[in-house]
Design an enzyme around this catalytic site. Structure first.
Site, PDB file in Angstrom:
ATOM      1  N   VAL A  76       2.058  -2.631  -5.733  1.00 48.43           N
ATOM      2  CA  VAL A  76       0.977  -3.581  -5.429  1.00 48.43           C
ATOM      3  C   VAL A  76      -0.354  -2.996  -5.896  1.00 48.43           C
ATOM      4  O   VAL A  76      -1.215  -3.712  -6.401  1.00 48.43           O
ATOM      5  CB  VAL A  76       0.974  -3.987  -3.933  1.00 48.43           C
ATOM      6  CG1 VAL A  76       0.671  -2.821  -3.021  1.00 48.43           C
ATOM      7  CG2 VAL A  76      -0.026  -5.097  -3.687  1.00 48.43           C
ATOM      8  N   GLY A  77      -0.505  -1.666  -5.756  1.00 50.45           N
ATOM      9  CA  GLY A  77      -1.752  -1.011  -6.163  1.00 50.45           C
ATOM     10  C   GLY A  77      -1.832  -0.940  -7.679  1.00 50.45           C
ATOM     11  O   GLY A  77      -0.850  -0.615  -8.348  1.00 50.45           O
ATOM     12  N   ARG A 156      -3.125  -8.141   3.716  1.00 50.13           N
ATOM     13  CA  ARG A 156      -1.779  -8.409   4.243  1.00 50.13           C
ATOM     14  C   ARG A 156      -1.220  -7.251   5.061  1.00 50.13           C
ATOM     15  O   ARG A 156      -0.696  -7.435   6.158  1.00 50.13           O
ATOM     16  CB  ARG A 156      -0.823  -8.641   3.071  1.00 50.13           C
ATOM     17  CG  ARG A 156      -0.704 -10.068   2.652  1.00 50.13           C
ATOM     18  CD  ARG A 156       0.353 -10.158   1.571  1.00 50.13           C
ATOM     19  NE  ARG A 156      -0.231  -9.729   0.320  1.00 50.13           N
ATOM     20  CZ  ARG A 156      -0.451 -10.534  -0.718  1.00 50.13           C
ATOM     21  NH1 ARG A 156      -0.075 -11.780  -0.666  1.00 50.13           N
ATOM     22  NH2 ARG A 156      -1.008 -10.096  -1.819  1.00 50.13           N
ATOM     23  N   ILE A 157      -1.314  -6.029   4.503  1.00 50.01           N
ATOM     24  CA  ILE A 157      -0.675  -4.891   5.190  1.00 50.01           C
ATOM     25  C   ILE A 157      -1.443  -4.570   6.473  1.00 50.01           C
ATOM     26  O   ILE A 157      -0.841  -4.335   7.531  1.00 50.01           O
ATOM     27  CB  ILE A 157      -0.571  -3.671   4.248  1.00 50.01           C
ATOM     28  CG1 ILE A 157       0.319  -4.032   3.048  1.00 50.01           C
ATOM     29  CG2 ILE A 157       0.009  -2.464   4.990  1.00 50.01           C
ATOM     30  CD1 ILE A 157       0.436  -2.970   1.976  1.00 50.01           C
ATOM     31  N   ARG A 230      -4.055   4.908  -0.504  1.00 54.01           N
ATOM     32  CA  ARG A 230      -4.070   5.787  -1.685  1.00 54.01           C
ATOM     33  C   ARG A 230      -4.760   7.092  -1.302  1.00 54.01           C
ATOM     34  O   ARG A 230      -5.755   7.081  -0.559  1.00 54.01           O
ATOM     35  CB  ARG A 230      -4.839   5.137  -2.843  1.00 54.01           C
ATOM     36  CG  ARG A 230      -4.070   4.060  -3.572  1.00 54.01           C
ATOM     37  CD  ARG A 230      -2.902   4.633  -4.377  1.00 54.01           C
ATOM     38  NE  ARG A 230      -2.201   3.628  -5.134  1.00 54.01           N
ATOM     39  CZ  ARG A 230      -1.107   2.983  -4.703  1.00 54.01           C
ATOM     40  NH1 ARG A 230      -0.592   3.252  -3.514  1.00 54.01           N
ATOM     41  NH2 ARG A 230      -0.511   2.090  -5.486  1.00 54.01           N
ATOM     42  N   GLU A 259      -0.272  13.710  -6.016  1.00 48.21           N
ATOM     43  CA  GLU A 259       1.052  13.605  -5.414  1.00 48.21           C
ATOM     44  C   GLU A 259       2.065  14.232  -6.341  1.00 48.21           C
ATOM     45  O   GLU A 259       2.110  13.839  -7.505  1.00 48.21           O
ATOM     46  CB  GLU A 259       1.422  12.134  -5.156  1.00 48.21           C
ATOM     47  CG  GLU A 259       0.627  11.545  -4.015  1.00 48.21           C
ATOM     48  CD  GLU A 259       0.914  10.068  -3.768  1.00 48.21           C
ATOM     49  OE1 GLU A 259       1.747   9.486  -4.495  1.00 48.21           O
ATOM     50  OE2 GLU A 259       0.301   9.515  -2.852  1.00 48.21           O
ATOM     51  N   HIS A 278       4.851   9.603   0.104  1.00 45.01           N
ATOM     52  CA  HIS A 278       4.606   8.232  -0.375  1.00 45.01           C
ATOM     53  C   HIS A 278       5.843   7.341  -0.168  1.00 45.01           C
ATOM     54  O   HIS A 278       6.445   6.852  -1.131  1.00 45.01           O
ATOM     55  CB  HIS A 278       4.169   8.237  -1.844  1.00 45.01           C
ATOM     56  CG  HIS A 278       3.374   7.024  -2.220  1.00 45.01           C
ATOM     57  ND1 HIS A 278       2.344   7.045  -3.123  1.00 45.01           N
ATOM     58  CD2 HIS A 278       3.451   5.719  -1.806  1.00 45.01           C
ATOM     59  CE1 HIS A 278       1.833   5.834  -3.249  1.00 45.01           C
ATOM     60  NE2 HIS A 278       2.491   5.010  -2.456  1.00 45.01           N
ATOM     61  N   GLY A 280       5.841   4.509   1.791  1.00 49.86           N
ATOM     62  CA  GLY A 280       5.458   3.197   2.340  1.00 49.86           C
ATOM     63  C   GLY A 280       6.437   2.076   2.017  1.00 49.86           C
ATOM     64  O   GLY A 280       6.876   1.353   2.900  1.00 49.86           O
ATOM     65  N   SER A 281       6.803   1.951   0.764  1.00 46.15           N
ATOM     66  CA  SER A 281       7.668   0.827   0.368  1.00 46.15           C
ATOM     67  C   SER A 281       9.129   1.245   0.230  1.00 46.15           C
ATOM     68  O   SER A 281       9.944   0.473  -0.291  1.00 46.15           O
ATOM     69  CB  SER A 281       7.172   0.266  -0.973  1.00 46.15           C
ATOM     70  OG  SER A 281       7.254   1.260  -1.979  1.00 46.15           O
TER      71      SER A 281
HETATM   72  C1  DGY Z   1       2.295   0.321  -4.013  1.00 42.43           C
HETATM   73  O1  DGY Z   1       3.103  -0.509  -4.430  1.00 42.43           O
HETATM   74  O2  DGY Z   1       1.121   0.340  -4.416  1.00 42.43           O
HETATM   75  C2  DGY Z   1       2.771   1.270  -2.993  1.00 42.43           C
HETATM   76  O3  DGY Z   1       1.892   2.313  -2.798  1.00 42.43           O
HETATM   77  C3  DGY Z   1       4.168   1.773  -3.318  1.00 42.43           C
HETATM   78  O4  DGY Z   1       4.702   2.296  -2.150  1.00 42.43           O
END
Ligand code: DGY
Length: 312
Positions: A76-77, A156-157, A230, A259, A278, A280-281
């Site tokens: 997404v970033g 959203r998050i 981030r 990272e 990292h 998160g997803s």
């Molecule tokens: C993103 O998609 O930007 C997330 O940081 C991946 O986990």
């Protein structure tokens, strides 16, 4: 028929769609990302690039890839992509919003709980044998009910984290982008009141090192900082100092700059710090969905259509 460079193996079978559409797929096989030179060499002849957040799509890369019409990132970033350079070359950029919201919000709560309830220290004590008895004062942490969670970033998050935190009985404050759709509370007010501050803003020139000495100085001494956005949103030297000086109570980081952090990075010597890689997803469902969307964006771009998730 177009030629695509895919910078890593992807989960699921999403690349089959590219092949079925008759496109040629050049896929980077090593588990480490391509170097800048390799990325350039393999993108030079590509019409489409499917990349990850570990690949820097710079103006130089774009300049040296005359055929490129679409850059699709499985993230997404988009802070790793020079959006201006892409726009100047008429290259469409796609990302994967939405599908990682729940996974990232879950992980935020996991990190928060790990830090607040000192789980990594407990795991280590069991493993190394230093846990010898139930102790009335051993490894006491922070309970979440009635605590105030300050969410920086009203997207959203951030909202999904707010929902979860309310389920834990927390009071939630939000501070979004000034002038944005959800400005919420002024940041300074949020920092004064929050027991836990959680970062959910994108990395932009405005948010780079948003968490600096001044920001940390406005937090309460017992307050915890969580970052699943981030690494560069946080000035890590200021954070290490704040942890050493007891200016804040602790920090839980899913993201760092760089990272991974080198093993001798001074931040890792700071007390009350939990760092994870990292994640998160990182669920099967989310990563497969991200790959599907990244391929859908790529296909649309190759066919000259608007991308399903086009970054503007
Ligand atoms: C993103 O998609 O930007 C997330 O940081 C991946 O986990």
């Amino acid at each position: 028929m177009a030629h695509c460079f895919i910078t890593r193996e992807l989960p699921g079978n999403s690349l089959d769609r590219l092949r079925a559409a008759g496109h040629t797929v050049d896929q980077w096989e090593p588990s480490e990302p391509p170097s800048a030179e390799d990325l350039k060499a393999r993108t030079e002849s590509a019409d489409g690039l499917l990349c990850l957040l570990t690949d820097q799509v710079t103006a130089e890369l774009v300049d040296s890839s005359p055929r490129l019409t679409v850059v699709s990132t499985m993230a997404v970033g988009v802070d790793h992509i020079d959006l201006v350079a892409c726009a100047q070359h008429g290259i469409a950029v796609g990302n994967t919003p939405g599908v990682l919201t729940d996974a990232t919000a879950d992980l935020t709560m996991a990190l928060l709980l790990a830090l607040a309830r000192r789980i990594p220290e407990g795991v280590e004590a069991v493993r190394n044998g230093s846990w010898t008895t139930w102790d009335p004062s051993g490894l006491l942490g922070m309970e979440l009910r009635d605590r105030t969670l300050g969410i920086v970033g009203g997207g959203r998050i951030g909202k999904a984290v707010a929902q979860r935190a309310e389920g834990f009985g927390m009071k939630v404050l939000m501070s979004g982008r000034a002038g944005g759709p959800n400005p919420g509370l002024p940041l300074v007010e949020l920092l004064k009141q929050a027991d836990i501050v959680s970062l959910h803003c994108p990395l932009t020139p405005e948010t780079e090192h948003l968490v600096n000495r001044e920001f940390l100085g406005q937090m309460q001494n017992h307050a915890l900082l969580i970052n699943t956005s981030r690494g560069r949103v946080v000035d890590q030297v200021a954070l290490a100092n704040a942890l050493h000086d007891g200016q804040i109570g602790g920090a839980g980081l899913d993201v760092t700059d760089p990272e991974p952090l080198p093993a001798d990075d001074p931040l890792l010597a700071a007390p009350n710090l939990v760092v994870i890689p990292h994640l998160g997803s990182a669920t099967v469902r989310t990563r497969e969905a991200m790959a599907e969307i990244a391929v859908a964006n790529l296909l649309a771009g190759l066919e000259g259509h608007k991308l399903p998730h086009q970054v503007t």
